[in-house]
Motif scaffolding. Sequence first.
Motif, PDB file in Angstrom:
ATOM      1  N   GLU A 160       0.849  -1.202   0.000  1.00  0.00           N
ATOM      2  CA  GLU A 160       0.000   0.000   0.000  1.00  0.00           C
ATOM      3  C   GLU A 160       0.884   1.251   0.000  1.00  0.00           C
ATOM      4  N   PHE A 161       0.483   2.239  -0.777  1.00  0.00           N
ATOM      5  CA  PHE A 161       1.191   3.521  -0.733  1.00  0.00           C
ATOM      6  C   PHE A 161       0.176   4.665  -0.783  1.00  0.00           C
ATOM      7  N   SER A 162       0.579   5.805  -0.249  1.00  0.00           N
ATOM      8  CA  SER A 162      -0.309   6.973  -0.167  1.00  0.00           C
ATOM      9  C   SER A 162       0.348   8.165  -0.846  1.00  0.00           C
ATOM     10  N   ARG A 163      -0.496   9.029  -1.417  1.00  0.00           N
ATOM     11  CA  ARG A 163      -0.021  10.262  -2.010  1.00  0.00           C
ATOM     12  C   ARG A 163      -1.042  11.374  -1.752  1.00  0.00           C
ATOM     13  N   LYS A 164      -0.539  12.601  -1.615  1.00  0.00           N
ATOM     14  CA  LYS A 164      -1.418  13.765  -1.473  1.00  0.00           C
ATOM     15  C   LYS A 164      -1.511  14.457  -2.816  1.00  0.00           C
ATOM     16  N   PHE A 165      -2.732  14.671  -3.289  1.00  0.00           N
ATOM     17  CA  PHE A 165      -2.953  15.249  -4.611  1.00  0.00           C
ATOM     18  C   PHE A 165      -3.396  16.705  -4.501  1.00  0.00           C
ATOM     19  N   GLY A 166      -2.802  17.553  -5.324  1.00  0.00           N
ATOM     20  CA  GLY A 166      -3.211  18.949  -5.412  1.00  0.00           C
ATOM     21  C   GLY A 166      -4.191  19.138  -6.551  1.00  0.00           C
ATOM     22  N   PHE A 167      -5.172  20.022  -6.350  1.00  0.00           N
ATOM     23  CA  PHE A 167      -6.233  20.214  -7.345  1.00  0.00           C
ATOM     24  C   PHE A 167      -5.654  20.787  -8.637  1.00  0.00           C
ATOM     25  N   GLY A 168      -6.044  20.191  -9.772  1.00  0.00           N
ATOM     26  CA  GLY A 168      -5.583  20.653 -11.072  1.00  0.00           C
ATOM     27  C   GLY A 168      -4.337  19.961 -11.565  1.00  0.00           C
ATOM     28  N   ALA A 169      -3.779  19.054 -10.773  1.00  0.00           N
ATOM     29  CA  ALA A 169      -2.508  18.414 -11.136  1.00  0.00           C
ATOM     30  C   ALA A 169      -2.736  17.125 -11.915  1.00  0.00           C
ATOM     31  N   SER A 170      -1.648  16.637 -12.516  1.00  0.00           N
ATOM     32  CA  SER A 170      -1.674  15.364 -13.223  1.00  0.00           C
ATOM     33  C   SER A 170      -0.384  14.604 -12.891  1.00  0.00           C
ATOM     34  N   TYR A 171      -0.517  13.312 -12.598  1.00  0.00           N
ATOM     35  CA  TYR A 171       0.624  12.524 -12.151  1.00  0.00           C
ATOM     36  C   TYR A 171       0.727  11.222 -12.944  1.00  0.00           C
ATOM     37  N   THR A 172       1.977  10.750 -13.097  1.00  0.00           N
ATOM     38  CA  THR A 172       2.237   9.414 -13.627  1.00  0.00           C
ATOM     39  C   THR A 172       3.036   8.644 -12.571  1.00  0.00           C
ATOM     40  N   PHE A 173       2.588   7.431 -12.231  1.00  0.00           N
ATOM     41  CA  PHE A 173       3.285   6.594 -11.245  1.00  0.00           C
ATOM     42  C   PHE A 173       3.950   5.421 -11.966  1.00  0.00           C
ATOM     43  N   LEU A 174       5.276   5.314 -11.790  1.00  0.00           N
ATOM     44  CA  LEU A 174       6.060   4.260 -12.422  1.00  0.00           C
ATOM     45  C   LEU A 174       6.310   3.135 -11.421  1.00  0.00           C
ATOM     46  N   ILE A 175       5.800   1.943 -11.734  1.00  0.00           N
ATOM     47  CA  ILE A 175       5.894   0.797 -10.824  1.00  0.00           C
ATOM     48  C   ILE A 175       7.062  -0.095 -11.257  1.00  0.00           C
ATOM     49  N   PRO A 176       8.124  -0.238 -10.434  1.00  0.00           N
ATOM     50  CA  PRO A 176       9.280  -1.059 -10.813  1.00  0.00           C
ATOM     51  C   PRO A 176       9.034  -2.545 -10.515  1.00  0.00           C
ATOM     52  N   SER A 177       9.955  -3.373 -10.959  1.00  0.00           N
ATOM     53  CA  SER A 177       9.827  -4.822 -10.729  1.00  0.00           C
ATOM     54  C   SER A 177      10.041  -5.187  -9.267  1.00  0.00           C
ATOM     55  N   THR A 178      10.643  -4.265  -8.495  1.00  0.00           N
ATOM     56  CA  THR A 178      10.923  -4.531  -7.073  1.00  0.00           C
ATOM     57  C   THR A 178       9.833  -3.990  -6.158  1.00  0.00           C
ATOM     58  N   VAL A 179       8.642  -3.710  -6.700  1.00  0.00           N
ATOM     59  CA  VAL A 179       7.606  -3.002  -5.952  1.00  0.00           C
ATOM     60  C   VAL A 179       7.213  -3.717  -4.661  1.00  0.00           C
ATOM     61  N   PHE A 180       7.146  -5.071  -4.657  1.00  0.00           N
ATOM     62  CA  PHE A 180       6.696  -5.787  -3.466  1.00  0.00           C
ATOM     63  C   PHE A 180       7.826  -6.030  -2.475  1.00  0.00           C
ATOM     64  N   SER A 181       9.055  -6.103  -2.957  1.00  0.00           N
ATOM     65  CA  SER A 181      10.178  -6.375  -2.056  1.00  0.00           C
ATOM     66  C   SER A 181      10.502  -5.182  -1.153  1.00  0.00           C
ATOM     67  N   ASP A 182      10.155  -3.982  -1.601  1.00  0.00           N
ATOM     68  CA  ASP A 182      10.432  -2.803  -0.755  1.00  0.00           C
ATOM     69  C   ASP A 182       9.154  -2.119  -0.287  1.00  0.00           C
ATOM     70  N   ASP A 183       8.033  -2.876  -0.312  1.00  0.00           N
ATOM     71  CA  ASP A 183       6.760  -2.400   0.226  1.00  0.00           C
ATOM     72  C   ASP A 183       6.309  -1.085  -0.435  1.00  0.00           C
ATOM     73  N   CYS A 184       6.343  -1.058  -1.748  1.00  0.00           N
ATOM     74  CA  CYS A 184       5.873   0.080  -2.558  1.00  0.00           C
ATOM     75  C   CYS A 184       6.728   1.341  -2.439  1.00  0.00           C
ATOM     76  N   GLU A 185       7.857   1.275  -1.722  1.00  0.00           N
ATOM     77  CA  GLU A 185       8.677   2.466  -1.539  1.00  0.00           C
ATOM     78  C   GLU A 185       9.370   2.897  -2.835  1.00  0.00           C
ATOM     79  N   SER A 186       9.534   1.981  -3.770  1.00  0.00           N
ATOM     80  CA  SER A 186      10.279   2.286  -4.991  1.00  0.00           C
ATOM     81  C   SER A 186       9.414   2.886  -6.106  1.00  0.00           C
ATOM     82  N   ILE A 187       8.116   3.038  -5.843  1.00  0.00           N
ATOM     83  CA  ILE A 187       7.234   3.637  -6.864  1.00  0.00           C
ATOM     84  C   ILE A 187       7.667   5.090  -7.106  1.00  0.00           C
ATOM     85  N   THR A 188       7.891   5.426  -8.366  1.00  0.00           N
ATOM     86  CA  THR A 188       8.346   6.764  -8.731  1.00  0.00           C
ATOM     87  C   THR A 188       7.153   7.625  -9.166  1.00  0.00           C
TER      88      THR A 188
END
Length: 624
Positions: free
Chosen positions: A447-475
Amino acid sequence: HTAECCGYPISIFFIVVNEFCERFSYYGMRAVLVLYFRYFLLWDDDLATSIYHAFVALCYLTPILGAIIADSWLGKFKTIIYLSIVYAIGQVTMAISTIHDITDANRDGTPDNFTFHIALSMLGLILIALGTGGIKPCVAAFGGDQFQEHQSRQLNTFFSVFYLCINAGSLLSTLITPVLRVVFIAGSGMYVKTDPEGNIMWSVCKCIGFAIKNRFRHRSSSYPKREHWMDWANEKYDKLLIAQIKMVLKVLFLYIPLPMFWTLFDQKGSRWTLQATTMSGDFVSILISTVNPILILTLVPIMDRLIFPLIQKCGLNFSPLKRMTVGMLFAAMAFVSAALVQIEIDKTLPNFPSSSESQLKVVNTYSTTLNVTISPNEHLLIESFGVQLHTSKHTYSTISCMFVNGYTADLNITNLDSIEPSATTNYTLVNQGKRDFVLRHGEQWCEFSRKFGFGASYTFLIPSTVFSDDCESITEVEDMKPNSVHMALQIPQYFLITTGEVMFSVTGLQFSYSQAPKNMKSVLQAGWLCTNAVGNIIVLIVAELGKLPKQWAEYLLFASLLVAVSIIFSIMAYFYTYIDPAEIEAQVRKEQGLEPEEMEKETLEMEEKDEDQKNEQGVKQTKI
């Protein structure tokens, strides 16, 4: 004589409460209407603005129908009751049209049949326009009918209180509206109910038509000129009717420049609302939506009890028409303020591609830096899990995010479909603030959390190590920055437009009533409301045909037009002579040979008639 409280007829309190409820029902729906078009029906800004103003224009055209029904058929009381039922049906229909589950078979949160929702919402809006517009010319005039000659001071105060209740109504919850609406019916036995006096609108039109036709027949110079062109109707129509029409036409001529004020004023519910969606602010967004009625509740008593009397004590003749002119200038200043705010907003907006351009986003999900060549010879050096360029233009008044799956297998993400390896999700709208996402593959999850600002647009890049570091590596890549211009900057323009409204609208409502003959008050009220309809039609035309490249330029255009119109109106007002309709009617009656004794007899007959109505004996009298 009607029962009184504090110098006012008791029946007035029922009318005021009814107006409070009706206006709340209307403004509560209208406040979110353009957002409903924009985000539920997914219309663009110009179409949402056009349909919004088409609806408002219809609301201010139907008063003509209401005036005809009230004056020639049902009377004001029954017209208000019956059209309120139509109004309520329209509100229910509109509410049903917003339930997406009716056509959302797969329960994905999006209606499957937009045509159904559009058709139902348009039907609801038409019924609402018939209801609210039909009773508009009746309620204010019906309230004025409750006052007797010795209550002229209370009558003037009534219009200010009446307008206060309009705006107080737009502050409170619509949940209590259906309960309070019955208050108007509860006061039925206390009202002064004047019988409909025939189709006065049709009589006026026929009289004017005959005068024009007769004048055309006698256009030769051999015929003596008459003092007023309406005097050419003397051969066929009663002099009293002609005198009354002269009074109405004199005021209607003054109305010609007035639509431009409403052109600006009603954009606070469309263009200004859309402007606010490109700004930041949480609590302030609630404040902005209620700032107009709050300011009205504050400014009306201040103007009525302090500012206007102070100006009068200074020896200045601040007449109603002068107040209206000043109100127009305040509205123009409000749009200059809106233009300045828009310029600040434009500085923060991203540079979108033109119609002849495209943008491309390149995402590197490889484990090392890559050198990418785009034909013919543009080179991009992209680090591992980095991004270059921006893909597409999308709305900047919402929050959106996209996920890129760099994992070696399918992933499930909260509230999203399954994503295959090296694939992406579509841009997904999310709510403002902190949001939690859960990623799953079989028994693995994080599980990971993010704070979103109104009017913004984001792209989240999920690496192959996503589960080994508990979602910390998501860019996280911020494609578009959140809105940074604060909504508080809109407060000055709302203050200016509300000050203009108090000067213009409250005064105009009172002026229209005071200058109208008794049997044509609803007609003149309908004429006053039609200026609002024409103003909204002007916005509709500009929105569809104007297509100015910059919104701030459109604001300045409207401000300039209103300044020019206010100058024209001030010249017209300078040559206007205020009248007392009752005095003119009495003079015409005297010229027709109606002596004071007969006038007194007429008054007694009318009082007896009202008494008979109260006793529900149904006795019909002939009105002289």
